[in-house]
Design an enzyme around this catalytic site. Structure first.
Site, PDB file in Angstrom:
ATOM      1  N   PRO A   1       0.962  -1.138  -0.067  1.00 59.69           N
ATOM      2  CA  PRO A   1      -0.390   0.190  -0.299  1.00 59.69           C
ATOM      3  C   PRO A   1       1.189   1.362  -0.153  1.00 59.69           C
ATOM      4  O   PRO A   1       1.908   1.686   0.901  1.00 59.69           O
ATOM      5  CB  PRO A   1      -1.113  -0.525   1.279  1.00 59.69           C
ATOM      6  CG  PRO A   1      -0.439  -1.313   2.517  1.00 59.69           C
ATOM      7  CD  PRO A   1       0.360  -2.206   1.252  1.00 59.69           C
TER       8      PRO A   1
ATOM      9  N   ARG B   1      13.516   4.590  12.232  1.00 60.02           N
ATOM     10  CA  ARG B   1      12.070   5.675  11.894  1.00 60.02           C
ATOM     11  C   ARG B   1      11.302   5.190  13.417  1.00 60.02           C
ATOM     12  O   ARG B   1      11.772   4.696  14.285  1.00 60.02           O
ATOM     13  CB  ARG B   1      11.311   5.564  10.874  1.00 60.02           C
ATOM     14  CG  ARG B   1      12.717   5.273   9.303  1.00 60.02           C
ATOM     15  CD  ARG B   1      11.559   5.503   8.315  1.00 60.02           C
ATOM     16  NE  ARG B   1      10.241   5.875   8.340  1.00 60.02           N
ATOM     17  CZ  ARG B   1       9.506   6.107   6.945  1.00 60.02           C
ATOM     18  NH1 ARG B   1       9.388   4.792   6.532  1.00 60.02           N
ATOM     19  NH2 ARG B   1       8.503   6.703   7.402  1.00 60.02           N
TER      20      ARG B   1
HETATM   21  C1  DQA Z   1       8.432   1.003   3.826  1.00 60.82           C
HETATM   22  C2  DQA Z   1       8.649   1.215   4.490  1.00 60.82           C
HETATM   23  C3  DQA Z   1       6.923   0.780   5.261  1.00 60.82           C
HETATM   24  O1  DQA Z   1       7.596   1.471   6.666  1.00 60.82           O
HETATM   25  C4  DQA Z   1       6.202   1.554   5.538  1.00 60.82           C
HETATM   26  O2  DQA Z   1       4.781   1.882   5.442  1.00 60.82           O
HETATM   27  C5  DQA Z   1       6.775   2.378   3.416  1.00 60.82           C
HETATM   28  C6  DQA Z   1       7.357   1.375   2.629  1.00 60.82           C
HETATM   29  C7  DQA Z   1      10.299   1.244   3.064  1.00 60.82           C
HETATM   30  O3  DQA Z   1       9.618   0.896   1.502  1.00 60.82           O
HETATM   31  O4  DQA Z   1      10.810   2.395   3.346  1.00 60.82           O
HETATM   32  O5  DQA Z   1       5.427   2.039   2.898  1.00 60.82           O
HETATM   33  O6  DQA Z   1       7.967  -0.461   3.466  1.00 60.82           O
END
Ligand code: DQA
Length: 147
Positions: free
Chosen positions: A11, A110
């Site tokens: 998503p 993060r």
């Molecule tokens: C992500 C990291 C995830 O925490 C986030 O919800 C994303 C992108 C990334 O590619 O860094 O949608 O998967």
């Protein structure tokens, strides 16, 4: 013999390019796909897909099991809580079909909720934090280990 790699994206990754570019970069998913495709040997192709729908992503993992097609998966936010996706990824592990979990950003640097991946435990490996390079590194590994 020619073979393909499913590059599956969860998503909000359809919004790459305009979505938080300071975190995810300014390339769209189509840009990333074109770059990956250009670097592939002739006999390998990628099938790049994106969905915001958990069930659809589960279905694509089932397809990968049935076809024996290796997967590069950016599960996006599903990474952190989708047991359905984890169970589907476990089917690949059971079938001996490689699945590399990738992230553009480094989720460990993060918010705390991003520090957990329910997918990693059944993935062949995880590559995170290198932007588009995360995908490329995953594909490089699949190319080098394909027997
Ligand atoms: C992500 C990291 C995830 O925490 C986030 O919800 C994303 C992108 C990334 O590619 O860094 O949608 O998967």
């Amino acid at each position: 013999m020619s073979w393909s790699i499913l590059v599956l994206n969860g998503p909000n990754l359809g919004r790459l390019g305009s979505r938080e570019p300071e975190i995810y970069g300014s390339q769209t998913l189509a840009d990333i796909g074109a770059e990956l495709e250009a670097a592939l040997p002739d006999e390998v192709s990628i099938e790049l897909r994106q969905t915001d729908d958990e069930g659809e992503l589960v279905g694509w993992l089932h397809e990968a099991v049935d076809r024996g097609t290796p997967v590069v998966l950016n599960p996006a936010a599903f990474t952190h809580y989708s047991y359905a996706l984890r169970d589907a990824a476990a089917l690949l592990k059971q079938a001996g079909v490689p699945l590399v979990e990738v992230h553009l950003s480094n989720p460990h640097a993060r918010e705390a909720f991003r520090h957990t991946s329910v997918i990693s435990g059944v993935a062949s490996g995880v590559i995170a934090g290198f932007g588009t390079e995360s995908y490329r590194l995953a594909i490089d590994w699949l190319l080098r280990t394909r027997s």
